[in-house]
Enzyme design. Structure first.
Site, PDB file in Angstrom:
ATOM      1  N   ASN A 153      12.284  -0.047  -0.732  1.00 54.36           N
ATOM      2  CA  ASN A 153      12.223   0.335  -2.145  1.00 54.36           C
ATOM      3  C   ASN A 153      13.222  -0.436  -2.997  1.00 54.36           C
ATOM      4  O   ASN A 153      13.508  -0.054  -4.127  1.00 54.36           O
ATOM      5  CB  ASN A 153      12.449   1.838  -2.313  1.00 54.36           C
ATOM      6  CG  ASN A 153      11.205   2.649  -2.012  1.00 54.36           C
ATOM      7  OD1 ASN A 153      10.105   2.102  -1.921  1.00 54.36           O
ATOM      8  ND2 ASN A 153      11.367   3.942  -1.834  1.00 54.36           N
ATOM      9  N   LYS A 176       0.843  -1.188   0.000  1.00 52.11           N
ATOM     10  CA  LYS A 176       0.000   0.000   0.000  1.00 52.11           C
ATOM     11  C   LYS A 176       0.878   1.238   0.000  1.00 52.11           C
ATOM     12  O   LYS A 176       1.901   1.276   0.685  1.00 52.11           O
ATOM     13  CB  LYS A 176      -0.924   0.008   1.226  1.00 52.11           C
ATOM     14  CG  LYS A 176      -1.920  -1.142   1.259  1.00 52.11           C
ATOM     15  CD  LYS A 176      -2.820  -1.058   2.485  1.00 52.11           C
ATOM     16  CE  LYS A 176      -3.814  -2.215   2.512  1.00 52.11           C
ATOM     17  NZ  LYS A 176      -4.713  -2.143   3.698  1.00 52.11           N
ATOM     18  N   GLY A 177       0.466   2.243  -0.789  1.00 53.66           N
ATOM     19  CA  GLY A 177       1.227   3.475  -0.888  1.00 53.66           C
ATOM     20  C   GLY A 177       0.402   4.680  -0.491  1.00 53.66           C
ATOM     21  O   GLY A 177      -0.719   4.561   0.012  1.00 53.66           O
ATOM     22  N   ALA A 178       0.970   5.866  -0.742  1.00 49.37           N
ATOM     23  CA  ALA A 178       0.312   7.103  -0.339  1.00 49.37           C
ATOM     24  C   ALA A 178      -0.951   7.361  -1.153  1.00 49.37           C
ATOM     25  O   ALA A 178      -1.928   7.909  -0.630  1.00 49.37           O
ATOM     26  CB  ALA A 178       1.286   8.269  -0.489  1.00 49.37           C
ATOM     27  N   LYS A 220      15.833   3.284   0.097  1.00 57.47           N
ATOM     28  CA  LYS A 220      15.630   2.612   1.372  1.00 57.47           C
ATOM     29  C   LYS A 220      15.374   1.129   1.125  1.00 57.47           C
ATOM     30  O   LYS A 220      15.154   0.703  -0.021  1.00 57.47           O
ATOM     31  CB  LYS A 220      14.465   3.224   2.142  1.00 57.47           C
ATOM     32  CG  LYS A 220      13.125   3.187   1.412  1.00 57.47           C
ATOM     33  CD  LYS A 220      12.033   3.855   2.245  1.00 57.47           C
ATOM     34  CE  LYS A 220      10.698   3.837   1.513  1.00 57.47           C
ATOM     35  NZ  LYS A 220       9.631   4.494   2.309  1.00 57.47           N
ATOM     36  N   GLY A 255      -2.508   4.872  -3.263  1.00 63.82           N
ATOM     37  CA  GLY A 255      -3.254   3.690  -3.671  1.00 63.82           C
ATOM     38  C   GLY A 255      -2.534   2.423  -3.256  1.00 63.82           C
ATOM     39  O   GLY A 255      -1.690   2.418  -2.354  1.00 63.82           O
ATOM     40  N   ASP A 296      14.567   8.677  -2.414  1.00 65.44           N
ATOM     41  CA  ASP A 296      13.877   7.773  -1.483  1.00 65.44           C
ATOM     42  C   ASP A 296      14.521   6.387  -1.516  1.00 65.44           C
ATOM     43  O   ASP A 296      13.827   5.362  -1.591  1.00 65.44           O
ATOM     44  CB  ASP A 296      12.396   7.692  -1.813  1.00 65.44           C
ATOM     45  CG  ASP A 296      11.557   7.195  -0.633  1.00 65.44           C
ATOM     46  OD1 ASP A 296      12.049   7.275   0.512  1.00 65.44           O
ATOM     47  OD2 ASP A 296      10.421   6.753  -0.848  1.00 65.44           O
TER      48      ASP A 296
END
Length: 422
Positions: free
Chosen positions: A239, A118-120, A236, A122, A234
């Site tokens: 990711n 799950k992301g920011a 990390k 969707g 980003d």
């Protein structure tokens, strides 16, 4: 047949010039249709009755041409230029041309197998193409939320960047992008090995030989992005995905931005645990922030922890010298030295190139061409029988943020500049 009293009518050059009808192009005919004189010329006839009839014919031929009708072959119709092409709604046009309009494709062509993450904006699904059985990852984004947060250009940049850099061996390829009335869809290759973060959760700290390969692969991806004029912002563990052989695949270009060499930006964004100190100081920054995040990632893979933060300036403690890392017994001297170089608070003194990475002791006598060709798998150095950590021993979550980000609930944040740029 003999003499003929009927004489042929002779035309002078002047008569020929007067009788020529001006040529009307496809566009001019369409524009001329609204004029009564040109309707008379196109449809023929004379008088008021014929003009009214021609107007009725034109009205019927210039009926609305919906998007669906056009897709079904209106463009091949000989009379298609009479049909009015109504403008695309703004909530669809705003995402063109990166996201082509494709109504109900997700329901008709794909089977949703599972939710990956799950992301920011969707969720990411594992889907199967019903036509050829291909499995890939599909990110479904909410248009309403993207528009509400003024992130249209950011989402379009993400697609453009992935189209440019997706062919790299350590960057996930994304080749499908479309939209319907409410959602955006971004399809990319399915990477079955899961997140690098999950690997650390399952196995704990990784051997240096495995970390050496993974850091080199992510570094090669970062170097490629920077040479292409892209900053990721980003980097990390969550990711970085792993393929079947454990090789790295960099994903999530939501914070990525076009940034040529020598240029800087000043947006406060990223995942708090991985953010470079110059970003926290609200100073203009460049590509060096990605190398700082790589240092945090390497530290995390070797220790399952994050460097402590100083409450005064937000900079990681211990970046001033290798002695501060001596408390971490698993680290070798070569690993400490590389982490120190990557976590250098001053960007101008930080290690920030593949050339510099090859010269440190941690990669002494190592061939980066072999890393680029994936000759050795990181899984070869991770024992399959190694004890898996229990859920009560799982490492501290990446979403935990220092005080400077108190109030933010998401794991990654972005704050625009004072002028609204990102």
């Amino acid at each position: 047949m003999g003499n003929c009293n009927t004489k042929r009518q002779k035309f002078t050059p002047k008569d020929r010039q007067e009788r020529q009808t001006p040529y009307a192009s496809h566009s001019s005919l369409d524009n001329a249709g609204s004029s009564r004189s040109f309707r008379y010329l196109i449809f023929g006839g004379s008088g008021v009755a014929n003009s009214a009839a021609s107007a009725r014919i034109e009205t019927s031929q210039r009926s609305r041409a919906s998007r669906r009708t056009t897709n079904q072959g209106t463009t091949c119709d000989l009379h298609s230029f009479y049909k009015t092409k109504w403008p695309v709604p703004q909530f669809e046009a705003a995402f063109l041309p990166e996201f082509k309009i494709k109504e109900a494709a997700s329901e008709a062509e794909y089977d949703f197998i599972d939710i990956i993450s799950k992301g920011a904006y969707g969720q990411v699904y594992k889907v199967r193409n019903r036509n050829d059985g291909e499995i890939f990852a599909l990110k479904v984004l909410s248009k309403a939320q993207i528009i509400a947060e003024d992130a249209i250009e950011r989402v379009k940049d993400e697609v453009r960047i992935q189209q440019v850099v997706g062919h790299h061996p350590f960057v996930v390829n994304s080749s499908r992008h479309w939209q319907d009335r409410r959602k955006l869809y971004v399809g990319s290759d399915y990477v079955p090995g899961g997140e690098l973060y999950t690997l650390v959760q399952d196995y704990g700290s990784l051997p240096e030989d495995a970390v050496r390969i993974l850091v080199a692969e992510v570094a090669l991806a970062i170097d490629f992005l920077h040479n292409a004029g892209v900053i990721h912002r980003d980097i990390k563990a969550s990711n970085v995905l792993l393929d079947n052989e454990g090789h790295a695949q960099l994903i999530d270009f939501g914070f990525a931005k076009w940034l040529p060499h020598g240029h800087k930006t000043s947006t406060l964004c990223g995942t708090p645990r991985y953010i470079a100190p110059e970003i926290l100081r609200r100073e203009p920054y460049g590509h060096a922030v990605d190398w700082f995040s790589l240092g945090i990632l390497m530290f995390f893979l070797l220790t399952t922890e994050y460097p402590e933060s100083s409450s005064e300036n937000g900079e990681p403690a211990g970046t001033s010298g290798a002695s501060s890392l001596s408390t971490y017994a698993p680290l070798s001297n070569a690993a400490r030295d590389l982490i120190k170089r990557l976590l250098e608070p001053e960007p101008s003194s930080r290690l920030k190139s593949i050339f510099g990475l090859q010269r440190v002791a941690f990669y002494q006598h190592r061939d980066f061409r072999g890393y680029n060709c994936k000759t050795v798998s990181p899984f070869e150095f991770i024992s399959s029988t190694k004890r898996r950590r229990s859920t009560t021993e799982v490492i501290e979550a990446e979403n935990e943020a220092p005080d400077v980000f108190s109030g933010f609930s998401d794991s990654a944040v972005m704050l625009p500049d004072s002028d609204g740029r990102q």
